[in-house]
Write a protein that holds these residues in place. Structure first.
Motif, PDB file in Angstrom:
ATOM      1  N   PRO A 437       0.842  -1.201   0.000  1.00  0.00           N
ATOM      2  CA  PRO A 437       0.000   0.000   0.000  1.00  0.00           C
ATOM      3  C   PRO A 437       0.879   1.254   0.000  1.00  0.00           C
ATOM      4  O   PRO A 437       1.827   1.352   0.777  1.00  0.00           O
ATOM      5  CB  PRO A 437      -0.782  -0.114   1.317  1.00  0.00           C
ATOM      6  N   TYR A 438       0.572   2.194  -0.851  1.00  0.00           N
ATOM      7  CA  TYR A 438       1.381   3.403  -0.979  1.00  0.00           C
ATOM      8  C   TYR A 438       0.865   4.527  -0.085  1.00  0.00           C
ATOM      9  O   TYR A 438      -0.266   4.502   0.401  1.00  0.00           O
ATOM     10  CB  TYR A 438       1.371   3.905  -2.429  1.00  0.00           C
ATOM     11  N   GLY A 439       1.715   5.536   0.092  1.00  0.00           N
ATOM     12  CA  GLY A 439       1.251   6.799   0.629  1.00  0.00           C
ATOM     13  C   GLY A 439       0.537   7.563  -0.475  1.00  0.00           C
ATOM     14  O   GLY A 439       0.980   7.593  -1.624  1.00  0.00           O
ATOM     15  N   SER A 440      -0.590   8.177  -0.146  1.00  0.00           N
ATOM     16  CA  SER A 440      -1.458   8.761  -1.164  1.00  0.00           C
ATOM     17  C   SER A 440      -0.840   9.955  -1.871  1.00  0.00           C
ATOM     18  O   SER A 440      -0.159  10.788  -1.261  1.00  0.00           O
ATOM     19  CB  SER A 440      -2.777   9.205  -0.530  1.00  0.00           C
ATOM     20  N   ALA A 441      -1.130  10.046  -3.173  1.00  0.00           N
ATOM     21  CA  ALA A 441      -0.909  11.305  -3.891  1.00  0.00           C
ATOM     22  C   ALA A 441      -1.855  12.348  -3.310  1.00  0.00           C
ATOM     23  O   ALA A 441      -2.958  12.029  -2.855  1.00  0.00           O
ATOM     24  CB  ALA A 441      -1.159  11.129  -5.377  1.00  0.00           C
ATOM     25  N   MET A 442      -1.432  13.621  -3.322  1.00  0.00           N
ATOM     26  CA  MET A 442      -2.234  14.683  -2.721  1.00  0.00           C
ATOM     27  C   MET A 442      -2.090  15.966  -3.523  1.00  0.00           C
ATOM     28  O   MET A 442      -1.060  16.186  -4.179  1.00  0.00           O
ATOM     29  CB  MET A 442      -1.810  14.931  -1.262  1.00  0.00           C
ATOM     30  N   VAL A 443      -3.126  16.790  -3.468  1.00  0.00           N
ATOM     31  CA  VAL A 443      -3.115  18.117  -4.081  1.00  0.00           C
ATOM     32  C   VAL A 443      -3.562  19.123  -3.027  1.00  0.00           C
ATOM     33  O   VAL A 443      -4.536  18.883  -2.301  1.00  0.00           O
ATOM     34  CB  VAL A 443      -4.060  18.199  -5.296  1.00  0.00           C
ATOM     35  N   VAL A 444      -2.855  20.228  -2.933  1.00  0.00           N
ATOM     36  CA  VAL A 444      -3.233  21.325  -2.043  1.00  0.00           C
ATOM     37  C   VAL A 444      -3.331  22.602  -2.864  1.00  0.00           C
ATOM     38  O   VAL A 444      -2.415  22.930  -3.629  1.00  0.00           O
ATOM     39  CB  VAL A 444      -2.221  21.518  -0.896  1.00  0.00           C
ATOM     40  N   ARG A 445      -4.442  23.310  -2.722  1.00  0.00           N
ATOM     41  CA  ARG A 445      -4.607  24.620  -3.338  1.00  0.00           C
ATOM     42  C   ARG A 445      -4.775  25.657  -2.238  1.00  0.00           C
ATOM     43  O   ARG A 445      -5.598  25.481  -1.331  1.00  0.00           O
ATOM     44  CB  ARG A 445      -5.817  24.647  -4.269  1.00  0.00           C
ATOM     45  N   THR A 446      -3.991  26.702  -2.305  1.00  0.00           N
ATOM     46  CA  THR A 446      -4.031  27.732  -1.279  1.00  0.00           C
ATOM     47  C   THR A 446      -4.165  29.108  -1.922  1.00  0.00           C
ATOM     48  O   THR A 446      -3.732  29.337  -3.050  1.00  0.00           O
ATOM     49  CB  THR A 446      -2.740  27.729  -0.436  1.00  0.00           C
ATOM     50  N   SER A 447      -4.749  29.992  -1.153  1.00  0.00           N
ATOM     51  CA  SER A 447      -4.703  31.413  -1.482  1.00  0.00           C
ATOM     52  C   SER A 447      -4.645  32.169  -0.171  1.00  0.00           C
ATOM     53  O   SER A 447      -5.272  31.778   0.814  1.00  0.00           O
ATOM     54  CB  SER A 447      -5.923  31.843  -2.304  1.00  0.00           C
ATOM     55  N   GLY A 448      -3.859  33.190  -0.148  1.00  0.00           N
ATOM     56  CA  GLY A 448      -3.717  33.976   1.068  1.00  0.00           C
ATOM     57  C   GLY A 448      -3.218  35.356   0.742  1.00  0.00           C
ATOM     58  O   GLY A 448      -2.720  35.614  -0.360  1.00  0.00           O
ATOM     59  N   SER A 449      -3.333  36.230   1.708  1.00  0.00           N
ATOM     60  CA  SER A 449      -2.923  37.613   1.469  1.00  0.00           C
ATOM     61  C   SER A 449      -2.289  38.199   2.708  1.00  0.00           C
ATOM     62  O   SER A 449      -2.534  37.750   3.831  1.00  0.00           O
ATOM     63  CB  SER A 449      -4.129  38.461   1.050  1.00  0.00           C
ATOM     64  N   VAL A 450      -1.434  39.183   2.490  1.00  0.00           N
ATOM     65  CA  VAL A 450      -0.823  39.931   3.590  1.00  0.00           C
ATOM     66  C   VAL A 450      -1.116  41.411   3.379  1.00  0.00           C
ATOM     67  O   VAL A 450      -1.087  41.925   2.250  1.00  0.00           O
ATOM     68  CB  VAL A 450       0.706  39.691   3.673  1.00  0.00           C
ATOM     69  N   SER A 451      -1.416  42.077   4.490  1.00  0.00           N
ATOM     70  CA  SER A 451      -1.723  43.502   4.431  1.00  0.00           C
ATOM     71  C   SER A 451      -0.432  44.308   4.420  1.00  0.00           C
ATOM     72  O   SER A 451       0.669  43.764   4.538  1.00  0.00           O
ATOM     73  CB  SER A 451      -2.579  43.889   5.631  1.00  0.00           C
ATOM     74  N   GLY A 452      -0.583  45.614   4.323  1.00  0.00           N
ATOM     75  CA  GLY A 452       0.587  46.488   4.314  1.00  0.00           C
ATOM     76  C   GLY A 452       1.378  46.435   5.597  1.00  0.00           C
ATOM     77  O   GLY A 452       2.588  46.729   5.606  1.00  0.00           O
TER      78      GLY A 452
END
Length: 748
Positions: A437-452
Motif C-alpha cells: 500500500p502506498y502513501g497517497s498522492a495529494m493536491v493542495v490549493r491555497t490562497s492567502g494575502s498579507v496587508s501592508g
C-alpha cells in the motif's frame, strides 16, 4: 531443542507460574476467553495511557520467584527504539537495574491489545501505562514488606528490587510476590518518582537491539529458521482485478523440491523445500499462468487532474464556510502544491513465517498490529481468533502499513496447505514495489494575502487526498483475502477524524491566523492502493503550509523566522523555533545564487511533538541537482526518556523525508506500476544525505510523553523546498524536487 521450542518456551514457562506474580490476563486461556466473552467494565476515566483499557497491574509486569522481571507491551519495536525506552521507564519506577528487565512486545498470547504501533503513540500510551504500573507495583512491594516486617512504610526503601529497612532487614520482590496475586487495578497514580530523582530515565542508554544487529544475530523475521521449515513464493496478478483464466501446473509439479502448488481462486503460490527452489518454481508458475481482465490505471502524468475529478467527500474543517476575500490593497498569492504516490520502500522485502498444526495457526510477522492482523487472518481462514496466534518480530523497515500484514496472510494460506511444517514466505522485490500500500498522492490549493502591515489578512486552504489508512482488521483489507475464492471485499475506506486526522493531518495552521479556512476533499476511490505511510497527510500538508508561509513572508518583506514567531503563541512552539534559529545562526535568507537556506516548523498532529528544522543547500542550476549541506533540528516531545533515541528518530525522519522530497515517486501507466525495482524507484543514497545533521532535544521533565517518530518528517520537507526557493529565486511546488523540475523552473 528446536528453534520452534525456543520460541514456545517463554510461553510455557509463563504458564507454569510457580511462586510468581500470576496470572496475568493474556496467558490464561480461561481468563482470555472470559475477557473476550465479557469485557471488563471500563475503568475510571482518569487512568492514563493504555491503563484506561487495561487497568490491571499484571497486564504490564510479571515478577517470578527467581527474581526475573518481565514487562509487557502491546506495541512493537519497529526500529524506533521503544524496547530500550520502555525498559528505562520500568527500571526507573521499579528501582531495579536496567539489565534485569526483559521486555516482551506485541504477542496475542501474552501482551495487552494496544492496537497498532502507529502515530507516535508508543511512549504516550504504553510508556505511560508502564510508568504508572511500575510505580504502583513498587509501592505495593513496600507495603507488603512493611506488613511482613511490622514496620512503617516510611522506614523502607528499594535498592535494585530489594526492599530494605533502616535496620538492614531485606525482602526481595520475588519473595514478596510469592503466594500473592496482583491482579488488581492500578488506582493510585501518585507514587511515581519525580524527575529530580531519576537515574535511568533521561539518560542515553545504548539501545538493547543494536548489538545483535551489528553482530549478525537473528534479529528480524527474515532470520527466523524453524525445524523442518519450507519456503513459499507467490504469483501475483499482472494488474488489479485480473482473473486467473487458465493454469497448467504439471511442469511445476515435477520441479526439484516442489512440495505443493497452492491455488485458491485467483490466489496462486508454491511451496518448496528450499528458497531458491521456490523462486524457480514461482517463475515457472508465473509463465504458465494465463490472466485476463483487470483494471487499467490512469497515467502518472495527469494523476492530479484525475484525482480532483473523482467523487469526494468535502467538508470545511476549520474557519468560515465561504472562502475569504482579501481586503483592499492586500498582496495576494495563489499556489497549488502536489505530492505523488510514494512507497514505504523497505529495503528488506516483506516476510513472515506460518505454522498450521492441530487446528492452530501461529504466525511470526512484522505487522504493526498483532491483534488487528489476527482478526483479519482468522476471518480470512474461517477460524476462531483464539486458534490464531500472532507474534511480532522485527523486520527491515516499516514506516507505516507496508506489505507485512499481507505477507502474514500469505504465510497463513501456505501453511494451511502443508500442516505441521513451518512455511516461510518472502516477497520478491517487484512484488513489494507493485503491491504494497502506498502513501497517497495529494493536491493542495491555497490562497492567502498579507496587508501592508505584514499581517495575514486571508487564508484559504484545500486538500485533496486518497485514504491514509486501510489497515487490516477486516479480512477484506488483506491483499490475499481479495484474491481467494469467495473473495473478501475491501472495507469502505474512511478518513481519520480530527484532531489527529489522516488526509487533513496538520492541514489546520497552528499559527494565529484569523478565520483561516481549511477544506478537506476525501477521495475514497483509489487508482492505486493506499494506506498509512509515515506521518500520513502531515508530510504534504506541512510541506504546503510551511512553503506558503515562506511565500507570504517574502510578500510581506519579513524574515521567515520572525514571521512565524509573530504568529506562534505556544511557548513550547516558540522554544523549538528559537532553538533552531540560534543553533543554525539564522540571519535570514542566504539570497546567494545557487546557495540557499530554509526554515520550517510543525507540531505533529497539532497535539504531539514540536519540531523545527533549518537547512542549507546548494543548487546546480545547470544540472538541476540539489546538494544538502547542514541541517539543524530541535524537538520537544515531552519528558525525554532516552535523548539519544530521540535524536536518532529526528535524524532518521529528516533523512527519509529528504529522500521523499528529492527523489521518490511511484511511476505507472495504463499497464500497471512501472516502479518495480530501485532503478524505477530511486531512493536517497549515502552521497546525497545532508553533510551534517545536528539535533537539539528539549527535555521537559515531568511532562507527558508526546512521541517522536514522525515529528521531523514534515518540517524537513518544507525546509528543503524553502531553501531551494532561496537558492534559485523560483518556487517549485511539485514533489519530488527532481533535477529536471529544477532545470525547467530556473530556465522559465
Amino acid at each position: 531443542m528446536t528453534a520452534l521450542d525456543q520460541w514456545e518456551l517463554p510461553r510455557r514457562s509463563l504458564l507454569k507460574g510457580g511462586g510468581a506474580l500470576v496470572l496475568y490476563f493474556a496467558i490464561s486461556p480461561a481468563r482470555l476467553a472470559a475477557q473476550e466473552a465479557a469485557p471488563t467494565p471500563p475503568p475510571p476515566p482518569e487512568l492514563p495511557g493504555s491503563l484506561s483499557e487495561f487497568p490491571f497491574l499484571d497486564a504490564w509486569i510479571r515478577i517470578d520467584s527467581d527474581e526475573a522481571i518481565t514487562v509487557f507491551t502491546g506495541k512493537a519495536e519497529l526500529g524506533q527504539g521503544i524496547r530500550t525506552a520502555l525498559i528505562q521507564v520500568a527500571a526507573e519506577q521499579l528501582k531495579v537495574d536496567f539489565s534485569r528487565i526483559k521486555l516482551l512486545t506485541a504477542d496475542t498470547a501474552q501482551t495487552p491489545n494496544e492496537g497498532y504501533t502507529a502515530a507516535s503513540h508508543s511512549m504516550e500510551k504504553s510508556g505511560t501505562a508502564i510508568l504508572h504500573a511500575a510505580a504502583y507495583l513498587r509501592r505495593m512491594m513496600i507495603g507488603f514488606a512493611a506488613e511482613e516486617l511490622g514496620i512503617a512504610s516510611d522506614d523502607l526503601k528499594v535498592e535494585d528490587g530489594i526492599v530494605v529497612s533502616s535496620a538492614g532487614e531485606r525482602r526481595s520482590y520475588g519473595q514478596l510476590v510469592s503466594g500473592r496475586s496482583l491482579h488488581v487495578t492500578v488506582e493510585d497514580q501518585t507514587g511515581a518518582f519525580a524527575p529530580d530523582d531519576y537515574t535511568v530515565m533521561g539518560q542515553s542508554v545504548p539501545r538493547v537491539d543494536i548489538p545483535g544487529k551489528l553482530t549478525g544475530e537473528p534479529s528480524y523475521v527474515h532470520d527466523l529458521r524453524l525445524e523442518g521449515m519450507a519456503h513459499g513464493r507467490i504469483v501475483r496478478p499482472p494488474r488489479r482485478g485480473a482473473r486467473l483464466a487458465n493454469l497448467d501446473t504439471s511442469a511445476v509439479d515435477q520441479m526439484p523440491g516442489v512440495l505443493q502448488v497452492v491455488r485458491d481462486g485467483n490466489y496462486l503460490g508454491v511451496i518448496a523445500e528450499g528458497e531458491f527452489q521456490a523462486i524457480k518454481a514461482m517463475q515457472a508458475l508465473q509463465a504458465a499462468a494465463q490472466w485476463e481482465g483487470g483494471a487499467s490505471l490512469p497515467s502518472d502524468t495527469d494523476i492530479y487532474d484525475h484525482l480532483m475529478h473523482l467523487p469526494a467527500d468535502s467538508s470545511v474543517i476549520n474557519g468560515p464556510q465561504a472562502p475569504q476575500s482579501p481586503p483592499e490593497g492586500a498582496k495576494t498569492i495563489e499556489a497549488t502544491y502536489t505530492r505523488p504516490y510514494q512507497m514505504h520502500g523497505s529495503i528488506g522485502p516483506s516476510c513472515a513465517v506460518g505454522l498450521f498444526q492441530d487446528g492452530h495457526l501461529t504466525i511470526w510477522s512484522h505487522t504493526q498490529g498483532v491483534y488487528p492482523d489476527r482478526a483479519a487472518i482468522a476471518e480470512m481462514m474461517a477460524m476462531d481468533e483464539r486458534s490464531v496466534h500472532l507474534i511480532h518480530m522485527e523486520g527491515a523497515g516499516c514506516y507505516g502499513h507496508n506489505g507485512a500484514d499481507d505477507a502474514a496472510a500469505d504465510a497463513a494460506l501456505l501453511a494451511r496447505a502443508v500442516p505441521g511444517r513451518p512455511v516461510r514466505i518472502q516477497w520478491m522485490r517487484d512484488h513489494e514495489h507493485q503491491w504494497e500500500p502506498y502513501g497517497s498522492a495529494m493536491v493542495v490549493r491555497t490562497s492567502g494575502s498579507v496587508s501592508g502591515t505584514g499581517d495575514i489578512s486571508s487564508w484559504n486552504y484545500e486538500v485533496w487526498s486518497n485514504p491514509h489508512t486501510t489497515r487490516p482488521g477486516p479480512a477484506g483489507n488483506l491483499l490475499p483475502a481479495q484474491l481467494i475464492s469467495g473473495a473478501f471485499r475491501p472495507e469502505a475506506p474512511t478518513n481519520i477524524p480530527p484532531p489527529a486526522g489522516g488526509a487533513d493531518r496538520n492541514a489546520v495552521p497552528e499559527y494565529r491566523i484569523p478565520n483561516a479556512r481549511v477544506v478537506e476533499h476525501f477521495i475514497a476511490e483509489m487508482p492505486l492502493r493506499t494506506s498509512a505511510l509515515r506521518s500520513l497527510g502531515a508530510y504534504m500538508n506541512v510541506f504546503a503550509l510551511e512553503s506558503f508561509m515562506d511565500e507570504l513572508a517574502l510578500a510581506a518583506g519579513k524574515d521567515p523566522v520572525e514571521f512565524r514567531l509573530a504568529r506562534l503563541e505556544d511557548p513550547r512552539a516558540r522554544d523549538v523555533v528559537t532553538t533552531v534559529a540560534d543553533a543554525f545562526d539564522w540571519t535570514g535568507w542566504a539570497r546567494g545564487p545557487g546557495r540557499g537556506r530554509g526554515f520550517a516548523y510543525a507540531r505533529y498532529k497539532n497535539l504531539a511533538a514540536y519540531c523545527a528544522v533549518a537547512i542549507d543547500l546548494d543548487v546546480d542550476v545547470t544540472t538541476g541537482r540539489i546538494k544538502l549541506g547542514r541541517a539543524v533540528a530541535a524537538c520537544d516531545s515531552g519528558q525525554a526518556v532516552n535523548p539519544d533515541g530521540i535524536g536518532n528518530q529526528i535524524e532518521g525522519g529528516l533523512v527519509q523525508s529528504a529522500s521523499w522530497t528529492l527523489f521518490e515517486q511511484v511511476r505507472f501507466n495504463a499497464h500497471g506500476v512501472q516502479s518495480v525495482d530501485w532503478a524505477g524507484y530511486p531512493i536517497m543514497r549515502f552521497p546525497s544525505v545532508p553533510a551534517t545533521v545536528e539535533v537539539h532535544v528539549i527535555d521537559r521533565p515531568g511532562e507527558p510523553f508526546l512521541g517522536t517518530g514522525e515529528a521531523s518528517q514534515s518540517p524537513a520537507a518544507a525546509a528543503i523546498a524553502n531553501a531551494v526557493a532561496d537558492a534559485t529565486g523560483v518556487r517549485i511546488r511539485d514533489l519530488p524536487l527532481l533535477p529536471q523540475r529544477v532545470r525547467t523552473a530556473t530556465r522559465a
